[in-house]
Structure formats: C-alpha cells, structure tokens
Design a protein around this motif. Structure first.
Motif, PDB file in Angstrom:
ATOM      1  N   TYR A  36     -11.937  12.680 -20.690  1.00 16.63           N
ATOM      2  CA  TYR A  36     -10.823  11.801 -21.029  1.00 16.63           C
ATOM      3  C   TYR A  36     -11.033  11.228 -22.419  1.00 16.63           C
ATOM      4  O   TYR A  36     -12.107  11.339 -23.000  1.00 16.63           O
ATOM      5  CB  TYR A  36     -10.669  10.661 -20.007  1.00 16.63           C
ATOM      6  CG  TYR A  36     -11.813   9.662 -20.020  1.00 16.63           C
ATOM      7  CD1 TYR A  36     -11.740   8.505 -20.794  1.00 16.63           C
ATOM      8  CD2 TYR A  36     -12.973   9.872 -19.281  1.00 16.63           C
ATOM      9  CE1 TYR A  36     -12.795   7.591 -20.822  1.00 16.63           C
ATOM     10  CE2 TYR A  36     -14.020   8.970 -19.300  1.00 16.63           C
ATOM     11  CZ  TYR A  36     -13.923   7.830 -20.066  1.00 16.63           C
ATOM     12  OH  TYR A  36     -14.965   6.941 -20.096  1.00 16.63           O
ATOM     13  N   VAL A  38      -9.575   7.505 -24.655  1.00 12.36           N
ATOM     14  CA  VAL A  38      -8.814   6.250 -24.621  1.00 12.36           C
ATOM     15  C   VAL A  38      -8.510   5.852 -26.055  1.00 12.36           C
ATOM     16  O   VAL A  38      -9.406   5.825 -26.905  1.00 12.36           O
ATOM     17  CB  VAL A  38      -9.591   5.123 -23.898  1.00 12.36           C
ATOM     18  CG1 VAL A  38      -8.773   3.834 -23.889  1.00 12.36           C
ATOM     19  CG2 VAL A  38      -9.978   5.535 -22.490  1.00 12.36           C
ATOM     20  N   GLU A  59      -1.185  11.724 -19.243  1.00 12.08           N
ATOM     21  CA  GLU A  59      -1.270  10.616 -20.194  1.00 12.08           C
ATOM     22  C   GLU A  59      -0.774   9.348 -19.519  1.00 12.08           C
ATOM     23  O   GLU A  59       0.202   9.375 -18.770  1.00 12.08           O
ATOM     24  CB  GLU A  59      -0.392  10.953 -21.410  1.00 12.08           C
ATOM     25  CG  GLU A  59      -0.468   9.982 -22.543  1.00 12.08           C
ATOM     26  CD  GLU A  59       0.295  10.488 -23.764  1.00 12.08           C
ATOM     27  OE1 GLU A  59      -0.135  10.158 -24.878  1.00 12.08           O
ATOM     28  OE2 GLU A  59       1.320  11.192 -23.628  1.00 12.08           O
ATOM     29  N   THR A 109      -4.504   6.530 -22.236  1.00 18.46           N
ATOM     30  CA  THR A 109      -5.594   7.356 -21.717  1.00 18.46           C
ATOM     31  C   THR A 109      -5.051   8.757 -21.513  1.00 18.46           C
ATOM     32  O   THR A 109      -3.961   8.915 -20.951  1.00 18.46           O
ATOM     33  CB  THR A 109      -6.131   6.803 -20.381  1.00 18.46           C
ATOM     34  OG1 THR A 109      -6.582   5.469 -20.593  1.00 18.46           O
ATOM     35  CG2 THR A 109      -7.283   7.645 -19.855  1.00 18.46           C
ATOM     36  N   SER A 113      -9.501  15.034 -22.406  1.00 15.85           N
ATOM     37  CA  SER A 113      -9.418  14.595 -23.801  1.00 15.85           C
ATOM     38  C   SER A 113      -8.782  15.691 -24.646  1.00 15.85           C
ATOM     39  O   SER A 113      -8.563  16.808 -24.175  1.00 15.85           O
ATOM     40  CB  SER A 113     -10.810  14.258 -24.329  1.00 15.85           C
ATOM     41  OG  SER A 113     -11.585  15.437 -24.416  1.00 15.85           O
TER      42      SER A 113
END
Length: 163
Positions: A36, A38, A59, A109, A113
């Motif tokens: 992930y 942020v 998302e 978030t 990623s």
C-alpha cells in the motif's frame, strides 16, 4: 526501510506538486513491500485531477478538512470534513474538485502501492504547503502523461468527461 517503524512530523515526507495540489507521500511502496501507499493530498480551491481510472488499484480518501465534489460515472456528491470515499479495484472513472474557499486536506490510501510512483513521474518536488500551477498541456506533456498511463495500467480522460 524493512521492519523499522517510521514516524513523520507534520512537515516531513516527500512533497510533490501534482494537478495543482501539494501531495505528501507518507508511506510508499518501497516502505510497505508494495502492499500500500498513503498520501496526504492538499488541494487548493478549484483544484483537483481530471477524470481518471486505475483499475489495478483500490483507493480510499478520508477528508480531513475542506469540501470536495467527487464525480463518478454514477454522478457527483459533495464530501465534507470527516467524509470517506472508497474506490474498489476496477472501480471506474472518478475525479474530485475542491469546491470550498480554502485548501482541502485528505488522506489517500492505495492498495497495492504504485500511485505514488505515478505522482513522482508527473509531479515536481515542492516544499510542504507550496502550490505551483499544473504544467501546460503541451504536446510533449500530453505524450508523457499517455506513456505513464500505459505503463501503470490507468487512463486519463478529458476534464468534461463526467459532466
């Protein structure tokens, strides 16, 4: 960074000018083994990205302060402080725009990623709280954005696509 605990102050983190906003990467895929990322998004009045989709990422947005209009293919809705938006995998086209008279702040978030990588490719480094206008839509800039979209499995649409 591995298993090391990371603590950032309010001004630490990589800040990038993206779509007229100031985006601060709080946790990147390099730090989370790709699971992930942020990103704190600070969006000035009238600011926000064009309609886009990234079907390979889920998302979420938590609006810390301000007011945003979120648009999807189903319509639009105003989201105020404390509001939450969830865009699932294959969640479709979406965008947001700051409709308040002050900077809107939200936490984004993405799972997995990768969006922070896109932001590094399209954004420019700035200081915390610094806002710079988006780059002009030159043929070279458009070609770069199209290349980045292809590389990351996403698509950007014209600003009026969801109107």
């Amino acid at each position: 960074m591995g298993k090391e605990i990371q603590i950032l102050s309010g001004s630490q983190g990589e800040c990038l000018a993206v779509a007229g906003g100031n985006y601060r990467i709080l946790a990147s895929g390099e730090q989370t083994s790709g699971s992930y990322a942020v990103i704190e998004m600070n969006v000035p009045p009238g600011g926000g990205p064009p309609p886009h989709s990234h079907p390979l990422m889920a998302e979420t947005f938590y609006l810390v302060e301000g007011e945003l209009e979120f648009k999807t293919e189903s319509g639009s809705e105003r989201v105020k402080q404390g509001g939450f938006v969830h865009i699932p995998l294959e969640g479709g086209v979406h965008c947001f725009r700051n409709v308040s008279g002050k900077v809107a702040k939200m936490l984004c978030t993405v799972v997995p990623s990768g969006l922070e990588v896109v932001f590094r490719q399209i954004g420019v480094p700035v200081k915390a709280g610094e806002f710079v206008p988006p780059p002009a839509a030159t043929p070279e800039r458009i070609a770069l954005l199209e290349k980045i979209d292809r590389e990351h499995g996403q698509k950007t649409y014209p600003r009026d696509y969801l109107d």
